[in-house]
Design an enzyme around this catalytic site. Structure first.
Site, short mmCIF file in Angstrom:
data_model
loop_
_atom_site.label_atom_id
_atom_site.label_comp_id
_atom_site.label_asym_id
_atom_site.label_seq_id
_atom_site.Cartn_x
_atom_site.Cartn_y
_atom_site.Cartn_z
N GLU A 37 -67.31 -39.94 11.36
CA GLU A 37 -68.39 -40.77 11.91
C GLU A 37 -68.62 -40.46 13.38
OE1 GLU A 37 -67.28 -44.80 10.91
OE2 GLU A 37 -68.12 -44.59 8.91
N GLU B 71 -66.99 -41.85 2.05
CA GLU B 71 -66.58 -43.25 2.20
C GLU B 71 -67.66 -44.13 1.59
OE1 GLU B 71 -65.42 -44.92 5.98
OE2 GLU B 71 -64.57 -43.02 6.65
C1 BG6 Z 1 -65.82 -46.50 8.48
C2 BG6 Z 1 -64.60 -45.86 9.06
O1 BG6 Z 1 -66.67 -46.83 9.51
O2 BG6 Z 1 -65.70 -47.69 7.80
C3 BG6 Z 1 -63.28 -46.36 8.50
O3 BG6 Z 1 -64.64 -44.47 9.00
C4 BG6 Z 1 -63.38 -47.84 8.26
O4 BG6 Z 1 -62.27 -45.99 9.39
C5 BG6 Z 1 -64.48 -48.12 7.26
O5 BG6 Z 1 -62.20 -48.44 7.87
C6 BG6 Z 1 -64.65 -49.58 6.88
O6 BG6 Z 1 -64.76 -50.35 8.02
P1 BG6 Z 1 -63.83 -51.61 8.28
O7 BG6 Z 1 -64.21 -52.07 9.60
O8 BG6 Z 1 -64.15 -52.56 7.19
O9 BG6 Z 1 -62.44 -51.13 8.20
#
Ligand code: BG6
Length: 493
Positions: free
Chosen positions: A196, A392
């Site tokens: 990201e 993701e």
């Molecule tokens: C992404 C990141 O933005 O979202 C992760 O690459 C992150 O590291 C994931 O964990 C989910 O976000 P959060 O804040 O719910 O952990």
């Protein structure tokens, strides 16, 4: 009908990389084990919910870091302990194998390899840890997808150089990449340079160890674009290096993609949405097209952003574009010319968004939008014509453990199912999609809030927000569901 087309008309390609994704700083723990140095993530404290406002952004300043290092603050740092993947990786990888994972995305923690970021020689114990992890993946035929930098800038580089604001980090990062490319070239084929990369604009500390309080007189945006430029150059240089060391290596960039909609069809709102989409896709535009897009010129001028480049930087960007484009996708956002007329909402890396009346929200207020994933994939594929990889996607939710230990996470299954359906539609639309790694296949520490209770996993980890628990692993209902999805290559959802 060509072979390719007929293959796609059946849905996901046979070699589709199904799996899950994590980051070292959110799962490993062992923050000072095996010679590892501190990273920026190790200094992010747990902030109770009551103290977090809308669009809370994790950030610390230099004064806080110095006081914390002297032991003058009493905060807790959950990312230092993660979920003990450092010691339990074999058990965790076995569970991933049981689900049938074809791929597992993980990051190498830079400070395990170079504890201070600029050490003369790498830390052998750190290298050996990842030797063992890759061997375990290899044993189960799971393809590692490795992120070089997932919010894990060595803290020493933040204190000494102010992180990626300094060009000094470029050769240090290249040296780190060279070390791991050489070491793992036979185990790892797929690399991602910066997770990201657009995090920089949201939190320069998290994105690149940049402490903006140390740069008076410049706006956060001016600082972030300069630091980003250094990451773009570094990303291109390590892409070049990966191909030199292993001609079969595949290197991708990574974007937190936020599909942005106009809240109405008023052209003012439509234009604003286009503008936000461009600001977001700017990062992948640079990585794929190898140049700064012209639409940014006016934006930079109007916001007094002047990026210091060195001679040769433009050529480096042009010569070494990425092989594929990876993205995270959790939600979409809507924007309005007159936001005061609408309810404000929060989201991943979002500082401004208004409510979309057609969408449900997660327990954390993120707007759930499966169709937005199809829209995003089509848009990005049309723009880039490079393979895409959803690295993701997932639902952060509260889970309830029943008396018999079972966890009925139907909401998670529902979220993932709808996103996979839309992904499949995108493939049928002609998008070249390499794979899908669901975020947090095992519960981990939340990036944005450092909570444990914001869970994404198919595998439950017995640990609470205070760090209490046995750390035992157990299967949620989604575990068997995802196993079936993979076994049927996305047909049985
Ligand atoms: C992404 C990141 O933005 O979202 C992760 O690459 C992150 O590291 C994931 O964990 C989910 O976000 P959060 O804040 O719910 O952990």
């Amino acid at each position: 009908m060509t072979n390719n087309l007929s293959k796609k008309m059946n849905g996901f390609p046979a070699d589709f990389l199904w799996g899950g994704a994590t980051a070292a700083n959110q799962v490993e723990g062992g923050y000072d084990a095996g010679g590892k140095g501190l990273t920026t993530a190790d200094m992010v404290p747990f902030v109770p919910k009551a103290q977090r406002g809308l669009n809370f952004a994790i950030d610390v300043n230099s004064d806080y870091i110095e006081r914390a290092l002297k032991g003058e603050v009493e905060d807790r740092y959950p990312k230092r302990d993660g979920v003990d993947f450092y010691n339990r990786y074999e058990e965790d990888i076995e569970l991933f194998a049981e689900m049938g994972f074809k791929a597992f995305r993980l990051s190498i923690n830079w400070a395990r390899i170079f504890p201070n970021g600029d050490d003369a020689v790498p830390n052998l114990e750190g290298l050996e840890f990842y030797d063992r992890v890759f061997a375990a993946l290899n044993k189960h035929g799971i393809e590692p997808i490795v992120t070089l930098s997932h919010y894990e800038t060595p803290l020493a580089l933040s204190r000494k150089h102010n992180g990626w604001y300094s060009r000094e980090l470029i050769p240090l990062f290249v040296k780190y990449a060279e070390t791991v490319f050489n070491r793992y070239r036979h185990q790892v084929k797929y690399w991602i340079t910066f997770n990201e990369i657009n995090m920089m604009g949201h939190s320069p500390y998290t994105g690149g160890g940049v402490l903006i309080d140390r740069i008076p007189g410049r706006t956060k945006e001016q600082i972030a674009y300069q630091a980003l430029h250094h990451q773009f150059v570094a990303s291109a240089l390590v892409t070049k290096l990966a191909h030199e060391i292993d001609p079969s290596a595949q290197v991708g960039c990574m974007l937190a993609r936020t599909q942005t909609y106009p809240v109405t069809n008023n052209p003012d709102d439509v234009f604003l949405a286009q503008h936000y989409n461009d600001l977001n896709l700017f990062h992948t535009d640079v990585h794929v097209h190898g140049e700064y897009p012209s639409y940014m010129n006016r934006y930079f001028a109007e916001n007094d952003i002047e990026i210091q480049k060195e001679i040769g930087d433009d050529e480096i960007l042009k010569q070494y574009p990425v092989d594929y484009v990876s993205l995270s996708y959790y939600m979409s956002k809507s924007v309005a010319k007159n936001p005061e007329n609408y309810e404000a909402v929060s989201g991943n890396l979002v500082t401004y968004a208004v409510k979309n009346q057609y969408l449900d929200t997660s327990d954390w207020g993120w707007q759930i939008d499966p169709k937005g994933l199809r829209i995003t994939l089509r848009d990005m594929y049309n723009r880039y014509r490079k393979p895409l990889f959803v690295v993701e996607n997932g639902l952060g939710a509260y889970d309830k453990v029943e008396e018999d230990g079972s966890i009925h996470d139907t909401y998670r299954i529902d979220y993932l199912k709808k996103h996979i359906e839309q992904m499949k539609e995108a493939v049928l639309d002609g998008v070249d999609l390499m794979g899908y790694t669901a975020w947090g296949p095992i519960d981990l520490i939340s990036m944005s809030t450092s909570e444990m209770s914001k869970r994404y996993g198919f595998v439950y980890v017995d640990q609470d927000d205070e760090g209490n628990g046995t750390l035992n692993r157990s299967k949620k209902d989604s575990f068997d569901w995802y196993k079936r999805v993979i076994a049927t290559n996305g047909e049985d959802l």
